[in-house]
Structure formats: C-alpha cells, structure tokens
Design a protein around this motif. Sequence first.
Motif, PDB file in Angstrom:
ATOM      1  N   TYR A 123     -13.626  -4.684  -9.560  1.00  0.00           N
ATOM      2  CA  TYR A 123     -15.073  -4.667  -9.271  1.00  0.00           C
ATOM      3  C   TYR A 123     -15.844  -4.070 -10.445  1.00  0.00           C
ATOM      4  CZ  TYR A 123     -19.515  -3.293  -7.229  1.00  0.00           C
ATOM      5  OH  TYR A 123     -20.849  -3.119  -7.013  1.00  0.00           O
ATOM      6  N   TRP A 124     -15.461  -2.868 -10.883  1.00  0.00           N
ATOM      7  CA  TRP A 124     -16.195  -2.198 -11.956  1.00  0.00           C
ATOM      8  C   TRP A 124     -16.000  -2.896 -13.291  1.00  0.00           C
ATOM      9  CZ3 TRP A 124     -19.932   0.686 -10.509  1.00  0.00           C
ATOM     10  CH2 TRP A 124     -19.862   1.404  -9.325  1.00  0.00           C
ATOM     11  N   LYS A 125     -14.841  -3.490 -13.501  1.00  0.00           N
ATOM     12  CA  LYS A 125     -14.568  -4.178 -14.764  1.00  0.00           C
ATOM     13  C   LYS A 125     -15.453  -5.406 -14.927  1.00  0.00           C
ATOM     14  CE  LYS A 125     -10.812  -6.289 -17.443  1.00  0.00           C
ATOM     15  NZ  LYS A 125      -9.362  -6.631 -17.439  1.00  0.00           N
ATOM     16  N   ASN A 126     -15.733  -6.092 -13.815  1.00  0.00           N
ATOM     17  CA  ASN A 126     -16.486  -7.355 -13.867  1.00  0.00           C
ATOM     18  C   ASN A 126     -17.919  -7.229 -13.371  1.00  0.00           C
ATOM     19  OD1 ASN A 126     -14.248  -9.383 -14.613  1.00  0.00           O
ATOM     20  ND2 ASN A 126     -13.344  -8.284 -12.894  1.00  0.00           N
ATOM     21  N   LEU A 127     -18.388  -6.004 -13.184  1.00  0.00           N
ATOM     22  CA  LEU A 127     -19.697  -5.780 -12.584  1.00  0.00           C
ATOM     23  C   LEU A 127     -20.826  -6.449 -13.369  1.00  0.00           C
ATOM     24  CD1 LEU A 127     -21.260  -4.303 -10.324  1.00  0.00           C
ATOM     25  CD2 LEU A 127     -21.403  -2.324 -11.840  1.00  0.00           C
ATOM     26  N   THR A 128     -20.735  -6.445 -14.687  1.00  0.00           N
ATOM     27  CA  THR A 128     -21.831  -6.968 -15.513  1.00  0.00           C
ATOM     28  C   THR A 128     -21.674  -8.452 -15.848  1.00  0.00           C
ATOM     29  OG1 THR A 128     -20.693  -6.278 -17.538  1.00  0.00           O
ATOM     30  CG2 THR A 128     -22.207  -4.697 -16.540  1.00  0.00           C
ATOM     31  N   PHE A 129     -20.578  -9.069 -15.419  1.00  0.00           N
ATOM     32  CA  PHE A 129     -20.314 -10.459 -15.803  1.00  0.00           C
ATOM     33  C   PHE A 129     -20.773 -11.477 -14.775  1.00  0.00           C
ATOM     34  CE2 PHE A 129     -16.918  -8.066 -18.100  1.00  0.00           C
ATOM     35  CZ  PHE A 129     -17.409  -8.280 -19.382  1.00  0.00           C
ATOM     36  N   VAL A 130     -20.700 -11.119 -13.502  1.00  0.00           N
ATOM     37  CA  VAL A 130     -21.091 -12.041 -12.434  1.00  0.00           C
ATOM     38  C   VAL A 130     -22.210 -11.405 -11.624  1.00  0.00           C
ATOM     39  CG1 VAL A 130     -20.343 -13.324 -10.411  1.00  0.00           C
ATOM     40  CG2 VAL A 130     -18.753 -12.978 -12.323  1.00  0.00           C
ATOM     41  N   ALA A 131     -23.380 -12.026 -11.622  1.00  0.00           N
ATOM     42  CA  ALA A 131     -24.541 -11.484 -10.906  1.00  0.00           C
ATOM     43  C   ALA A 131     -24.549 -12.010  -9.471  1.00  0.00           C
ATOM     44  CB  ALA A 131     -25.828 -11.877 -11.623  1.00  0.00           C
ATOM     45  N   PRO A 132     -24.243 -11.159  -8.492  1.00  0.00           N
ATOM     46  CA  PRO A 132     -24.166 -11.625  -7.104  1.00  0.00           C
ATOM     47  C   PRO A 132     -25.550 -11.864  -6.507  1.00  0.00           C
ATOM     48  CG  PRO A 132     -23.833  -9.265  -7.174  1.00  0.00           C
ATOM     49  CD  PRO A 132     -23.938  -9.719  -8.602  1.00  0.00           C
ATOM     50  N   ILE A 133     -25.571 -12.564  -5.404  1.00  0.00           N
ATOM     51  CA  ILE A 133     -26.816 -12.896  -4.699  1.00  0.00           C
ATOM     52  C   ILE A 133     -26.707 -12.395  -3.259  1.00  0.00           C
ATOM     53  CG2 ILE A 133     -28.292 -14.789  -3.886  1.00  0.00           C
ATOM     54  CD1 ILE A 133     -27.317 -16.415  -6.273  1.00  0.00           C
ATOM     55  N   TYR A 134     -27.813 -11.901  -2.726  1.00  0.00           N
ATOM     56  CA  TYR A 134     -27.820 -11.529  -1.316  1.00  0.00           C
ATOM     57  C   TYR A 134     -29.167 -11.853  -0.695  1.00  0.00           C
ATOM     58  CZ  TYR A 134     -30.558  -7.204  -1.955  1.00  0.00           C
ATOM     59  OH  TYR A 134     -31.544  -6.301  -2.222  1.00  0.00           O
ATOM     60  N   GLY A 135     -29.141 -12.041   0.619  1.00  0.00           N
ATOM     61  CA  GLY A 135     -30.364 -12.264   1.371  1.00  0.00           C
ATOM     62  C   GLY A 135     -30.664 -11.032   2.194  1.00  0.00           C
ATOM     63  N   ALA A 136     -31.774 -10.380   1.928  1.00  0.00           N
ATOM     64  CA  ALA A 136     -32.101  -9.117   2.593  1.00  0.00           C
ATOM     65  C   ALA A 136     -33.353  -9.257   3.446  1.00  0.00           C
ATOM     66  CB  ALA A 136     -32.312  -8.011   1.555  1.00  0.00           C
ATOM     67  N   ILE A 184     -27.453 -10.823   4.357  1.00  0.00           N
ATOM     68  CA  ILE A 184     -26.279 -11.641   4.045  1.00  0.00           C
ATOM     69  C   ILE A 184     -25.848 -11.327   2.621  1.00  0.00           C
ATOM     70  CG2 ILE A 184     -25.347 -13.967   3.912  1.00  0.00           C
ATOM     71  CD1 ILE A 184     -27.467 -14.880   5.852  1.00  0.00           C
ATOM     72  N   PHE A 185     -24.599 -10.888   2.461  1.00  0.00           N
ATOM     73  CA  PHE A 185     -24.129 -10.405   1.167  1.00  0.00           C
ATOM     74  C   PHE A 185     -23.015 -11.278   0.597  1.00  0.00           C
ATOM     75  CE2 PHE A 185     -25.850  -6.760   3.357  1.00  0.00           C
ATOM     76  CZ  PHE A 185     -26.489  -6.035   2.379  1.00  0.00           C
ATOM     77  N   LEU A 186     -23.026 -11.423  -0.716  1.00  0.00           N
ATOM     78  CA  LEU A 186     -21.886 -11.973  -1.439  1.00  0.00           C
ATOM     79  C   LEU A 186     -21.007 -10.826  -1.916  1.00  0.00           C
ATOM     80  CD1 LEU A 186     -23.294 -14.786  -3.797  1.00  0.00           C
ATOM     81  CD2 LEU A 186     -21.809 -15.077  -1.817  1.00  0.00           C
ATOM     82  N   ASN A 187     -19.804 -11.167  -2.323  1.00  0.00           N
ATOM     83  CA  ASN A 187     -18.922 -10.199  -2.965  1.00  0.00           C
ATOM     84  C   ASN A 187     -19.612  -9.610  -4.206  1.00  0.00           C
ATOM     85  OD1 ASN A 187     -16.430  -8.859  -3.716  1.00  0.00           O
ATOM     86  ND2 ASN A 187     -16.171 -10.466  -5.232  1.00  0.00           N
ATOM     87  N   ARG A 188     -19.412  -8.323  -4.446  1.00  0.00           N
ATOM     88  CA  ARG A 188     -19.930  -7.560  -5.592  1.00  0.00           C
ATOM     89  C   ARG A 188     -21.376  -7.085  -5.420  1.00  0.00           C
ATOM     90  NH1 ARG A 188     -17.213 -11.739  -8.416  1.00  0.00           N
ATOM     91  NH2 ARG A 188     -15.298 -11.027  -9.437  1.00  0.00           N
ATOM     92  N   VAL A 189     -22.020  -7.404  -4.316  1.00  0.00           N
ATOM     93  CA  VAL A 189     -23.398  -6.937  -4.127  1.00  0.00           C
ATOM     94  C   VAL A 189     -23.418  -5.417  -4.010  1.00  0.00           C
ATOM     95  CG1 VAL A 189     -25.276  -6.821  -2.430  1.00  0.00           C
ATOM     96  CG2 VAL A 189     -24.377  -9.026  -3.136  1.00  0.00           C
TER      97      VAL A 189
END
Length: 209
Positions: A123-136, A184-189
């Motif tokens: 999670y921490w290694k890839n935190l800046t590489f994939v920007a997750p999306i969520y519906g709040a 609604i959350f994606l992984n890494r949010v």
Amino acid sequence: MAAVVSDSPPNPSCKIMTFRPSMDEFREFNKYLAYMESKGAHRAGLAKVIPPTEWKPRKHYNDIDDLVIPAPIQQMVTGQSGLFTQYNIQKKPMTVKEFRQLANSDKYCTPRYIDYEDLERKYWKNLTFVAPIYGADINGSIYDESNVKLSEVNKIMYVLSYCLLNTFILHDFTLEPNKMCIHIFLNRVLACRYIPTKEFYSLWLLFLM
C-alpha cells in the motif's frame, strides 16, 4: 481485607474495542451506546460494532448498478518517506456498475499478498502511483426496506445527532445532523480523520459487495 478501588478510567490504553450486540440491544442503540462508553470505547475515538446475524440490511446488491455517484473524487497523492500531501479532483458522474468495473480492474483491485503486513507494505510503496477514486456523501440508502425498518435506522441517526450536538454545543461552527448517505470506496482510498470532527458520533455500516 478492604477492596481496592481504582481511579483509572475504563480502557486506559485507549484501544479500539469490538462489540457484538444482540438484536434487542441493537434495536435500543441509544442504551447500547451508553454501555459502550461505560466500557471506555469512546476513549479510542472509534469502536467496531458487529450487528447480530439476524440483522440483514439487504438481500443482495445486484439491483443497484444504475445508482449514480454524482461527484466521484480521485485522490492524488505526492510525497515520500512517510510525508505525503493529498489533493482531490472531482470526476464526472458514474454509475455503481462503472465503479464496480473499476474496482475489479487490474489497476485498482487489491494486489496479491502474503499477509496483512505484506499488504500494508505494498500500500505505502504504491501510494503515489495509482490514484484511487471514491464516491462520498451520496444522499440516500441502499437498505432493503423489506428487511430493515428505516424508522429504526433513523432512530439510531437521531441518537447520534443528539450526542453530536451535545458534544459540540460550545463550538463556533454550524453542524449538520447525521443523515443517511452512501460512501463507495476503491482499494487504496485514504479516509482520514481530521481534527474538527474527531469526536463526531456517527455510524458507518460496512458492506462488501
């Protein structure tokens, strides 16, 4: 021998506690909240409540694909070595079906992992590489009204709002009562707890679809 009376408050280590109320206790959630606090659950700022097995919020989730997420947020994170900055970008509306397709894609799905420590490292290694999306804060509910009495849920929300307003009565900003909404959350949010609302009483029901 005289009994030893301790002045230390319950839950002195402020650990996050887990509770498993019965159906009758769950219906009287205001009383159960008082019980939780008597055990010191509020000292951690967060507690986990596992609903009774007979409480079914919804039979299935196959009929909510057309539900619209009006303002999905993409979380952009920059930084390194434990110091990160996040900013949010609002995306165009999408349906739950489209969101589910994203969640199951190779880009956003949970990576393979050996154990939870391995998953946290990834999670921490890839935190800046994939920007997750969520519906709040999507107004409404996905409760199945044939299974759940919404009046019971609203009663719980009223109790939480009452506690919230009594907690913050001296603060100089306007508070909205608790309301039923969907997140609604994606992984890494990242779902950070920010200081102004760290003592809010709110109820989060987690569904794995």
